[in-house]
Scaffold this motif. Structure first.
Motif, short mmCIF file in Angstrom:
data_model
loop_
_atom_site.label_atom_id
_atom_site.label_comp_id
_atom_site.label_asym_id
_atom_site.label_seq_id
_atom_site.Cartn_x
_atom_site.Cartn_y
_atom_site.Cartn_z
N ALA A 117 38.37 -38.56 -70.82
CA ALA A 117 38.63 -38.76 -69.16
C ALA A 117 37.00 -39.20 -68.95
N PRO A 118 36.32 -37.88 -68.79
CA PRO A 118 34.99 -38.00 -68.20
C PRO A 118 34.18 -38.98 -69.01
N VAL A 119 34.40 -39.24 -70.25
CA VAL A 119 33.29 -40.30 -70.87
C VAL A 119 33.61 -41.40 -70.37
N LEU A 120 34.82 -41.81 -70.46
CA LEU A 120 35.55 -43.34 -69.67
C LEU A 120 35.19 -43.39 -68.49
N LEU A 121 34.85 -42.32 -67.57
CA LEU A 121 34.55 -42.42 -66.21
C LEU A 121 33.07 -42.64 -66.41
N VAL A 122 32.35 -42.19 -66.95
CA VAL A 122 30.88 -42.54 -67.08
C VAL A 122 30.60 -44.22 -67.44
N VAL A 123 31.31 -44.39 -68.53
CA VAL A 123 31.42 -45.86 -68.99
C VAL A 123 31.32 -46.71 -67.99
N LEU A 124 32.67 -46.51 -67.17
CA LEU A 124 32.84 -47.53 -66.01
C LEU A 124 31.95 -47.51 -64.85
N ARG A 125 31.49 -46.39 -64.78
CA ARG A 125 30.32 -46.08 -63.50
C ARG A 125 29.25 -46.85 -63.91
N ALA A 127 29.00 -49.47 -65.94
CA ALA A 127 29.24 -50.99 -65.71
C ALA A 127 29.31 -51.37 -64.21
N GLN A 128 29.58 -50.60 -63.19
CA GLN A 128 29.61 -50.72 -62.06
C GLN A 128 28.18 -50.74 -61.73
N GLY A 129 27.40 -49.81 -62.10
CA GLY A 129 25.80 -50.03 -61.69
C GLY A 129 25.44 -51.33 -62.39
N PHE A 130 25.51 -51.70 -63.51
CA PHE A 130 25.23 -52.88 -63.89
C PHE A 130 25.35 -54.19 -63.00
#
Length: 452
Positions: A117-125, A127-130
């Motif tokens: 869960a936190p790993v996926l949250l970091v990945v999505l965040r 991608a949002q930053g990108f």
């Protein structure tokens, strides 16, 4: 060579351009703001440590980590905007942002899937930053390249106010949910609602952007065959001065905005002891004040110039940060609103001028790439980590105004740099492929002479 003042956009087109630039920026900051307003809840759900402060700091750290991907997004999407067009870059940015935000709203928590869960949250965040890395510079260029030469500051206020309005709307939605739902329902499913709202907003933003032609400046580059096919390498060779100036401007404006947009809410709950509802209400009022001040700041910049307006904004933030946090720390609503008004005015002056300066400093063929580099590196190193650094300072030091010290330091740094090197760019032709941000042979000789 055409001049921007000779080909003003019709009023109907100007309104459509403002909506197209503003709605994407609104969505970007709505998405980011919702995360900031829900930082404490997300910390408990995705980073359960048993210590509320540790969980909050972990959640805010993820907020900051996304900003390290902004430079990459700025490089890729910014170069895309100079090669393929401003409209194409903005469309790409809003698609990625919308998809990632919806995915966060659907993401299982730590209790369901554990460490994933936190790993996926970091990945999505990330991608949002990108995605966000290409949004601001692209939106500013798109909007201001359509603007009449004497109203660029006023047009720039659409981007700044759009960001604040996005944060404010995120706060209103979060506030409404917090007031309407019991705490257990908010933790169970209520926190997902703001993220899922982004879906229809992204579709609407994409539709509006695709209906418009690209800017007159970019179309002129196409007609004269001056489109830059290697904007990244050209910008880093020929626009270093502009990149560094945008870095200095963004350092103070980005940090000031994140203090207003997210950290004020955290400060009022964790340090002052207000309820989450009261803190959100004050934060929303502060953002509403800031939105109203942005057009006024733009008109001031059009009247007295970019340089003095930016210097007043940067220096003012450094001067009023500590007194403002002293007023906020009282918990008194009248004093808190006074503090937010003062902070909001100086932030509006600096932030609105940033949008114009980062367009006017660079030549047309390198504009989105060059401004994206300076803007996003500053956000990654200074602005994005701001809420985390402020919270860490607040946790380490006992006196209430301590989190303001970071804003004082950054504001002072920016003021000194800009006082020495920022030129006045008012009236610069946006069609030109030479500008204040280009390192000329004379600049190179000056640098070499200074080293001898």
């Amino acid at each position: 060579m055409p001049n921007s003042s000779s080909t003003p956009a019709p009023p109907r087109v100007s309104r459509q351009v403002a909506i197209a630039a503003g709605i994407g920026h609104f969505l970007e900051w709505f998405d980011f703001a919702v995360y900031g307003f829900l930082a404490a809840t997300l910390g408990r759900l995705f980073f359960p440590t048993g210590n509320p402060t540790t969980s909050l700091l972990a959640s805010l750290a993820v907020f900051g980590v996304a900003f390290f991907f902004r430079p990459l997004g700025g490089l890729v999407i910014g170069a895309f905007g100079d090669r393929v067009g401003r409209r194409a870059a903005l469309s790409l940015a809003i698609i990625v942002m919308g998809i990632c935000t919806i995915a966060i709203g659907l993401l299982p928590t730590y209790a369901t899937i554990g460490i994933a869960a936190p790993v996926l949250l970091v990945v999505l965040r990330c991608a949002q930053g990108f995605s966000a890395g290409g949004e601001y510079a692209g939106a500013a260029a798109f909007l201001i390249e359509y603007a009449p030469v004497g109203k660029r500051g006023l047009f720039s206020s659409v981007v700044s106010a759009g960001a604040a309005f996005g944060v404010m709307f995120g706060g209103v939605v979060t506030l409404g949910l917090t007031a309407a739902l019991p705490a257990e329902d908010m933790s169970a499913w209520g926190w997902r609602v703001p993220f899922l709202v982004a879906g229809p907003l992204a579709v609407l933003g994409l539709y509006v952007r695709l209906r418009l032609e690209d800017t007159p400046v970019y179309r002129n580059l196409q007609e004269t065959r001056e489109v830059e096919h290697a904007p990244l390498s050209s910008a880093t060779r020929h626009s270093r001065k502009g990149i560094l100036l945008v870095f200095a401007c963004t350092s103070v404006t980005g940090l000031g905005f994140y203090y207003l947009a997210t950290y004020v809410n955290t400060f009022l709950t964790t340090k002052v002891g207000l309820t989450p509802t009261s803190a959100l209400q004050l934060a929303v009022i502060g953002l509403a004040i800031y939105c109203a001040l942005c057009p006024l700041a733009g008109m001031v910049g059009d009247r007295i110039g970019r340089r003095p307006t930016m210097l007043i904004g940067a220096g003012g933030l450094a001067l009023v940060a500590v007194p403002s946090f002293a007023l906020l720390s009282t918990g008194n609503w009248a004093l808190a609103i006074t503090a937010l008004l003062v902070l909001g005015w100086f932030e509006a002056m600096a932030n609105v001028m940033l949008g114009v300066i980062m367009v006017e400093l660079f030549p047309a063929r390198l504009r989105v790439t060059g401004s994206s580099i300076g803007f996003n590196v500053a956000q990654a190193l200074v602005g994005g980590p701001g809420p985390f650094i402020a919270a860490a300072i607040g946790a380490a030091l006992t006196f209430a105004v301590a989190p303001a010290f970071y804003l004082v330091a950054v504001g002072t740094f920016a003021f000194v740099v800009l006082l020495k090197w920022l030129p006045e760019t008012t009236g610069t032709s946006l069609f030109s492929n030479s500008s204040h941000g280009v390192d000329t042979p004379a600049d190179d000789l000056s640098r070499k002479a200074s080293l001898l």
